[in-house]
Design a protein around this motif. Structure first.
Motif, PDB file in Angstrom:
ATOM      1  N   VAL A  68       0.864  -1.176   0.000  1.00 39.99           N
ATOM      2  CA  VAL A  68       0.000   0.000   0.000  1.00 39.99           C
ATOM      3  C   VAL A  68       0.904   1.230   0.000  1.00 39.99           C
ATOM      4  N   GLU A  69       0.558   2.212  -0.813  1.00 40.92           N
ATOM      5  CA  GLU A  69       1.252   3.494  -0.812  1.00 40.92           C
ATOM      6  C   GLU A  69       0.246   4.568  -0.455  1.00 40.92           C
ATOM      7  N   ALA A  70       0.740   5.661   0.114  1.00 40.30           N
ATOM      8  CA  ALA A  70      -0.135   6.783   0.456  1.00 40.30           C
ATOM      9  C   ALA A  70       0.598   8.087   0.210  1.00 40.30           C
ATOM     10  N   GLY A  71      -0.179   9.087  -0.089  1.00 40.99           N
ATOM     11  CA  GLY A  71       0.375  10.407  -0.352  1.00 40.99           C
ATOM     12  C   GLY A  71      -0.732  11.323  -0.809  1.00 40.99           C
ATOM     13  N   LEU A  72      -0.483  11.999  -1.908  1.00 43.67           N
ATOM     14  CA  LEU A  72      -1.447  12.947  -2.444  1.00 43.67           C
ATOM     15  C   LEU A  72      -1.815  12.568  -3.868  1.00 43.67           C
ATOM     16  N   VAL A  73      -3.027  12.931  -4.237  1.00 46.69           N
ATOM     17  CA  VAL A  73      -3.460  12.811  -5.631  1.00 46.69           C
ATOM     18  C   VAL A  73      -4.000  14.187  -6.023  1.00 46.69           C
ATOM     19  N   TYR A  74      -3.709  14.595  -7.232  1.00 43.44           N
ATOM     20  CA  TYR A  74      -4.130  15.901  -7.737  1.00 43.44           C
ATOM     21  C   TYR A  74      -5.391  15.732  -8.574  1.00 43.44           C
ATOM     22  N   VAL A  98      -9.519   2.535  -6.704  1.00 43.62           N
ATOM     23  CA  VAL A  98     -10.595   3.527  -6.586  1.00 43.62           C
ATOM     24  C   VAL A  98     -10.857   4.148  -7.952  1.00 43.62           C
ATOM     25  N   MET A  99      -9.778   4.456  -8.665  1.00 44.94           N
ATOM     26  CA  MET A  99      -9.889   5.103  -9.968  1.00 44.94           C
ATOM     27  C   MET A  99      -9.853   4.104 -11.122  1.00 44.94           C
ATOM     28  N   GLY A 100      -9.660   2.818 -10.816  1.00 43.71           N
ATOM     29  CA  GLY A 100      -9.612   1.793 -11.847  1.00 43.71           C
ATOM     30  C   GLY A 100      -8.404   1.921 -12.762  1.00 43.71           C
ATOM     31  N   GLN A 101      -7.258   2.290 -12.191  1.00 45.15           N
ATOM     32  CA  GLN A 101      -6.072   2.536 -13.001  1.00 45.15           C
ATOM     33  C   GLN A 101      -4.950   1.530 -12.741  1.00 45.15           C
ATOM     34  N   LEU A 102      -4.388   1.008 -13.827  1.00 45.98           N
ATOM     35  CA  LEU A 102      -3.200   0.144 -13.787  1.00 45.98           C
ATOM     36  C   LEU A 102      -2.414   0.399 -15.057  1.00 45.98           C
ATOM     37  N   PRO A 103      -1.340   1.157 -14.999  1.00 43.06           N
ATOM     38  CA  PRO A 103      -0.750   1.807 -13.830  1.00 43.06           C
ATOM     39  C   PRO A 103      -1.556   3.051 -13.439  1.00 43.06           C
ATOM     40  N   ALA A 104      -1.366   3.461 -12.187  1.00 43.96           N
ATOM     41  CA  ALA A 104      -1.995   4.697 -11.716  1.00 43.96           C
ATOM     42  C   ALA A 104      -1.356   5.870 -12.455  1.00 43.96           C
ATOM     43  N   ASP A 105      -2.129   6.901 -12.702  1.00 45.88           N
ATOM     44  CA  ASP A 105      -1.607   8.026 -13.479  1.00 45.88           C
ATOM     45  C   ASP A 105      -0.639   8.892 -12.671  1.00 45.88           C
ATOM     46  N   VAL A 106      -0.070   9.884 -13.328  1.00 48.74           N
ATOM     47  CA  VAL A 106       0.993  10.695 -12.732  1.00 48.74           C
ATOM     48  C   VAL A 106       0.493  11.690 -11.692  1.00 48.74           C
ATOM     49  N   THR A 107      -0.816  11.734 -11.443  1.00 45.97           N
ATOM     50  CA  THR A 107      -1.326  12.636 -10.411  1.00 45.97           C
ATOM     51  C   THR A 107      -1.079  12.102  -9.003  1.00 45.97           C
TER      52      THR A 107
END
Length: 127
Positions: A68-74, A98-107
């Motif tokens: 699990v990673e945590a931080g900020l999303v824009y 949550v956003m259905g992304q693989l890979p997660a975007d750069v935000t």
């Protein structure tokens, strides 16, 4: 697990199916509790923390190392606290159920990795 992935699926296909399943099957709603994969699976509701903990557990059960990673999303001109995953698919790849992304975007901006480190974010929230 066999309802979601096949043991014969390559890891990337398993990861895609798991991200999609968690995204579609877990209602996105704030929960005031410590995230727990079994409880999230049973109640089928949670915020980004529950989604990330459940995806990590399902990925590991499917033989995919996960954290699990945590931080900020824009989003929409602002930064928000957020949790997502990193899955080992030959190399570490971000995933956001949550956003259905693989890979997660750069935000996605990671500050910590591991559920035990999320408390470290308290000092920077609001800054």
């Amino acid at each position: 697990m066999k309802e979601i992935v096949s043991p014969h699926d390559p890891h990337f296909i398993k990861a895609e199916k798991l991200v999609k399943w968690v995204n579609e099957e877990i209602e996105k709603r704030p929960v005031l509790s410590v995230p727990n994969a079994l409880e999230t699976l049973r109640k089928r509701v949670g915020d980004c923390n529950e989604h990330a903990v459940l995806l990590a557990a399902l990925a590991r059960a499917a033989g995919i190392p996960a954290e699990v990673e945590a931080g900020l999303v824009y989003q929409q001109g602002r930064f928000y606290y957020h949790a997502w995953n990193v899955l080992f698919l030959g190399t570490w790849v971000t995933a956001d159920s949550v956003m259905g992304q693989l890979p997660a975007d750069v935000t996605h901006i990671r500050f910590v990795q591991g559920t035990d480190r999320q408390i470290d974010l308290i000092g920077i929230m609001g800054s």
